[in-house]
Design a protein around this motif. Structure first.
Motif, PDB file in Angstrom:
ATOM      1  N   UNK A 744       0.742  -1.245  -0.005  1.00 48.49           N
ATOM      2  CA  UNK A 744       0.047  -0.061   0.130  1.00 48.49           C
ATOM      3  C   UNK A 744       0.825   1.272  -0.186  1.00 48.49           C
ATOM      4  N   UNK A 745       0.399   2.174  -0.636  1.00 47.93           N
ATOM      5  CA  UNK A 745       0.920   3.598  -0.585  1.00 47.93           C
ATOM      6  C   UNK A 745      -0.103   4.479  -0.841  1.00 47.93           C
ATOM      7  N   UNK A 746      -0.096   5.289   0.346  1.00 46.93           N
ATOM      8  CA  UNK A 746      -1.180   6.212   0.744  1.00 46.93           C
ATOM      9  C   UNK A 746      -0.762   7.405   0.728  1.00 46.93           C
ATOM     10  N   UNK A 747      -1.108   8.437  -0.100  1.00 45.58           N
ATOM     11  CA  UNK A 747      -0.868   9.968   0.087  1.00 45.58           C
ATOM     12  C   UNK A 747      -1.855  10.577   1.008  1.00 45.58           C
ATOM     13  N   UNK A 748      -1.368  11.887   1.013  1.00 44.28           N
ATOM     14  CA  UNK A 748      -2.237  12.965   1.693  1.00 44.28           C
ATOM     15  C   UNK A 748      -2.244  12.501   3.227  1.00 44.28           C
ATOM     16  N   UNK A 749      -1.493  11.808   3.991  1.00 45.99           N
ATOM     17  CA  UNK A 749      -1.531  11.609   5.149  1.00 45.99           C
ATOM     18  C   UNK A 749      -0.703  12.925   6.062  1.00 45.99           C
ATOM     19  N   UNK A 750      -0.806  12.862   7.488  1.00 47.82           N
ATOM     20  CA  UNK A 750      -0.055  13.901   8.309  1.00 47.82           C
ATOM     21  C   UNK A 750       1.465  13.396   8.028  1.00 47.82           C
ATOM     22  N   UNK A 751       1.955  14.593   7.899  1.00 49.56           N
ATOM     23  CA  UNK A 751       3.710  14.156   7.856  1.00 49.56           C
ATOM     24  C   UNK A 751       4.162  13.854   9.069  1.00 49.56           C
TER      25      UNK A 751
END
Length: 792
Positions: A744-751
């Motif tokens: 899984x690669x999930x963008x847009x999460x909290x850095x």
């Protein structure tokens, strides 16, 4: 909470035999149990004109039963669930009724007065039974008992029927349920294949004894969907199609007893042989009306993507591509069943590009993507059958048929050109099917065929030059393009990566590495030899030329398709990618300037630049180019790219799709549909589906990967078909098709934040990157939860 006012109607029912148990004074509405805005189930008795009706409703559905005649007189949906049921949204153009047909065609559908019993009256479920419904109250040939049930929060109501033949039947040839629908187009999804028809000039009917997986009608502002939960095998389903304003455009007959003279073909109808005494039947059907142009039965009543996007997605997925399927007997040639797909829906038994099918240049790559992204298992398997139909006719050198004329393959385009597109996009369609369904077993068994088809393109690569030497255009067949063309080479660079992913998923790691290396070699050669430096093509240092010839000469039309494919496949560096989009967006007819999404080229392809002087596609926009344009915008990123994607591409297409349901083949420089081009064409509606899933919501399923990277939204709920994703920076939930471990690669999460990943197989912690990207490996056989962890 909803505030509901219930008005008591005239309820004088002296001539009705009512069982009053539990009716609470006839008004059965209550606000008890309203949860999260879902209205309760309600049952109400009242008058509509001279008829006494029972109304069952729940916010999403209202169904009215005429207890005088024993008919369903109204079925209205409110997709929002807010309980708005205007009569103009009635999905039934004529009442749903039991009827008999005589030898001379006389139809009887006037029941005696049935006995009505309330079976359930709670805020969770309302149910009413009508006993003794007949086709003819004075001299019945058939009797039925109906039970109509509606559950709280359901998008459809259930009709359970038991019946029998009784009385005199010597002159009766059919006993059936019949209703006309307000929707314009009818779709029957049978085990043997799909059937569709719209607005026949004279009333036509299609009868089949095959098992009906589902049936729906849409267009004109309403839709209705029927799903049989039980039915006797061998009983006949009849689809109806009529002129607009007949008053109906479509309809349905559920034939309990009787047989059409002509089966499995559209015709004028007519039944044969008299029915026999003593026959019985028992059936259960779920019926879901909708006030929008798409079937809604399998959609959640909970949170989902915004209604404008959902309406566009569902209308695109169910209105066009399923209607283009020609997979039932006699759809292509008489007496034969083949799995082929046309370019448009059928209107009055006529289609665009009449008599030709299975174009993959890239037409049916787009139409099959829409079927696959519906998440509907039936439509996905129809896509697989179409793929295998074309794959059965590969030449020994791997060349795929360009299309079929009737049921016969042909390997040249309509223009007479040989294209690289059919092989490339057909293989991509097959890989898309495998990725979206998780059907690894099929991919493994079919991979030898895919390798043969891919080799046809691989063999065109000139190893000394590092480029593919193309015999013709990639996907605009009338444009004269050959030798080292930017369209086929840009496409091949991305295609090699796609094929490498499939090889790796099947364990061929060495082969995958070789394909990826070749892709990079081609990308380097494209940048070195096809970029418009001063002295190359038109120059400008801001695009790729049309082609370079073996003698070093060039042709350059500043093709939008090839340049956008190159950016979408990440061939240019970031600086060059911006230059390409800037050059395109300054074009007079570009989508950013108000043209249709997206135009073909900056320079015009005149008669001398096209095969046989055919300039039909020289001044137009195409959905296939809009697809690559949008992917290019996502690669470049930033507010300008997002604004052009939202406003210049998606907004006009979604507007027209919701307004018209079916769209023409092409758009023009003025940003409007070209009404002289093929009507009811699949391309733009299917493109909208692809762009919503792949880009706006960024859901991309791979053979071994899952990527969630939305283009715009920061939080959403996506629940369509077999894909369920709840997404926000605080956490995500995934329910996806397939089995086995995915990366899984999930963008847009909290850095730089800690997240918990959990499933039925346990839990673990992961850290997001500085850019807010979370990666992890997880088996998709069960639900997966990603949650921001607040602990240190």
């Amino acid at each position: 909470q909803h505030n509901t006012t219930v008005t008591t109607h005239n309820t004088r029912t002296a001539s009705r035999n009512w069982h009053m148990s539990g009716m609470r004074g006839l008004i059965l509405a209550t606000l008890v149990g309203v949860v999260a805005g879902i209205l309760p189930a309600q049952l109400e008795l009242g008058k509509v004109g001279d008829a006494t009706v029972v109304t069952l409703s729940n916010g999403f559905v209202q169904v009215q039963v005429d207890t005088t005649l024993g008919q369903l007189v109204s079925a209205i949906g409110d997709f929002s669930g807010e309980g708005h049921f205007p009569p103009a949204s009635n999905a039934l153009a004529t009442p749903w009724a039991l009827e008999s047909v005589s030898l001379v065609g006389i139809v009887a559908r006037h029941s005696g007065v049935p006995t009505v019993t309330v079976l359930s009256n709670t805020s969770d479920v309302v149910s009413v039974k009508l006993a003794g419904i007949s086709d003819n109250g004075a001299n019945p040939s058939a009797l039925e008992d109906w039970v109509v049930t509606l559950n709280k929060g359901a998008r459809g109501f259930e009709l359970n029927v038991t019946g029998k033949i009784t009385g005199k039947t010597a002159l009766v040839v059919a006993v059936q349920h019949s209703s006309a629908f307000a929707a314009q187009s009818i779709y029957g999804l049978f085990d043997r294949g799909a059937v569709q028809q719209m607005l026949c000039k004279t009333p036509q009917m299609f009868g089949s004894v095959d098992r009906l997986a589902s049936l729906y009608a849409l267009g004109g502002g309403t839709a209705i969907e029927l799903l049989r939960t039980t039915a006797a095998i061998g009983q006949q389903t009849v689809l109806l199609s009529s002129p607009k304003g007949f008053p109906q455009g479509s309809g349905f007959r559920d034939v309990h007893v009787g047989e059409l003279v002509a089966q499995d073909v559209w015709g004028d109808g007519g039944y044969k042989t008299a029915v026999k005494q003593g026959l019985t039947w028992s059936k259960s059907t779920v019926i879901a009306p909708n006030n929008m142009n798409f079937p809604s039965l399998n959609l959640t009543t909970g949170p989902n993507i915004p209604v404008d996007d959902l309406e566009s997605y569902m209308t695109g997925a169910y209105g066009s591509s399923p209607g283009a399927l020609c997979t039932y007997d006699n759809e292509v040639v008489p007496g034969k069943r083949v799995a082929q797909i046309a370019t448009s829906v059928s209107q009055n038994s006529d289609r665009g590009y009449r008599g030709t099918y299975n174009y993959f240049d890239p037409d049916n790559f787009i139409s099959l993507a829409s079927l696959i992204y519906s998440g509907n298992a039936y439509l996905q398997e129809q896509a697989r059958l179409v793929l295998e139909r074309s794959g059965a006719f590969l030449k020994p050198n791997g060349q795929l048929p360009h299309h079929f004329e009737g049921d016969q393959p042909t390997y040249l385009a309509l223009s007479g050109a040989t294209q690289t597109g059919p092989n490339t996009f057909w293989v991509k369609s097959a890989l898309m099917y495998a990725k979206a369904t998780g059907n690894v077993q099929w991919l493994r068994g079919y991979m030898p065929t895919l390798r043969l088809a891919a080799s046809y393109c691989f063999d065109l690569i000139d190893s000394k030059v590092g480029l593919l030497n193309a015999p013709g255009s990639l996907m605009i067949d009338v444009f004269i393009r050959n030798n080292y063309t930017s369209d086929s080479n840009a496409m091949m660079t991305g295609f090699l990566r796609d094929f490498a992913d499939a090889e790796e998923a099947l364990g061929n790691v060495t082969g995958a590495a070789a394909l990826r290396a070749l892709s990079q070699t081609m990308a380097n050669a494209i940048n070195a030899k096809l970029w418009a430096l001063p002295g190359t093509g038109l120059g400008g240092d801001d695009h790729y030329v049309t082609q370079v010839n073996p003698d070093g000469s060039t042709r350059d039309f500043v093709d939008y398709d090839s340049n956008l494919i190159a950016v979408a496949h990440r061939i240019p560096d970031a600086d060059r990618a911006v230059k390409v989009l800037t050059r395109i967006d300054k074009g007079h007819c570009a989508a950013a300037q108000g043209g249709g999404p997206q135009y073909v080229s900056e320079r015009y392809y005149g008669p001398g630049d096209t095969t046989h002087g055919n300039i039909g596609d020289s001044a137009c926009a195409m959905g296939r180019i809009a697809y690559f344009d949008s992917h290019a915008r996502k690669v470049v990123g930033g507010p300008i790219s997002l604004a052009i994607f939202n406003n210049a591409t998606m907004a006009p297409l979604q507007r027209d799709l919701k307004k018209y349901t079916w769209l023409h083949e092409r758009y023009g420089c003025d940003g409007q549909q070209q009404t002289n081009r093929t009507p009811n064409y699949f391309e733009y509606p299917a493109t909208v589906v692809m762009l919503l899933r792949e880009l706006r919501y960024g859901i991309n399923l791979g053979h071994q990967t899952v990527e969630i990277s939305p283009f715009g939204p920061t939080a959403y709920n996506f629940h369509i078909g077999d894909v369920h994703v709840d997404y926000s920076s605080s956490g995500c939930t995934f329910n996806l098709p397939g089995t086995g471990t995915r990366h899984f690669t999930v963008d847009g999460m909290k850095p730089s934040s800690k997240y918990t990943v959990s499933s039925c197989q346990g839990s673990s912690f992961v850290m997001s990157s500085d850019a807010g990207v979370v990666t992890f490996d997880q088996d998709i056989s069960c639900s997966i939860f990603l949650k921001l962890d607040s602990t240190k």
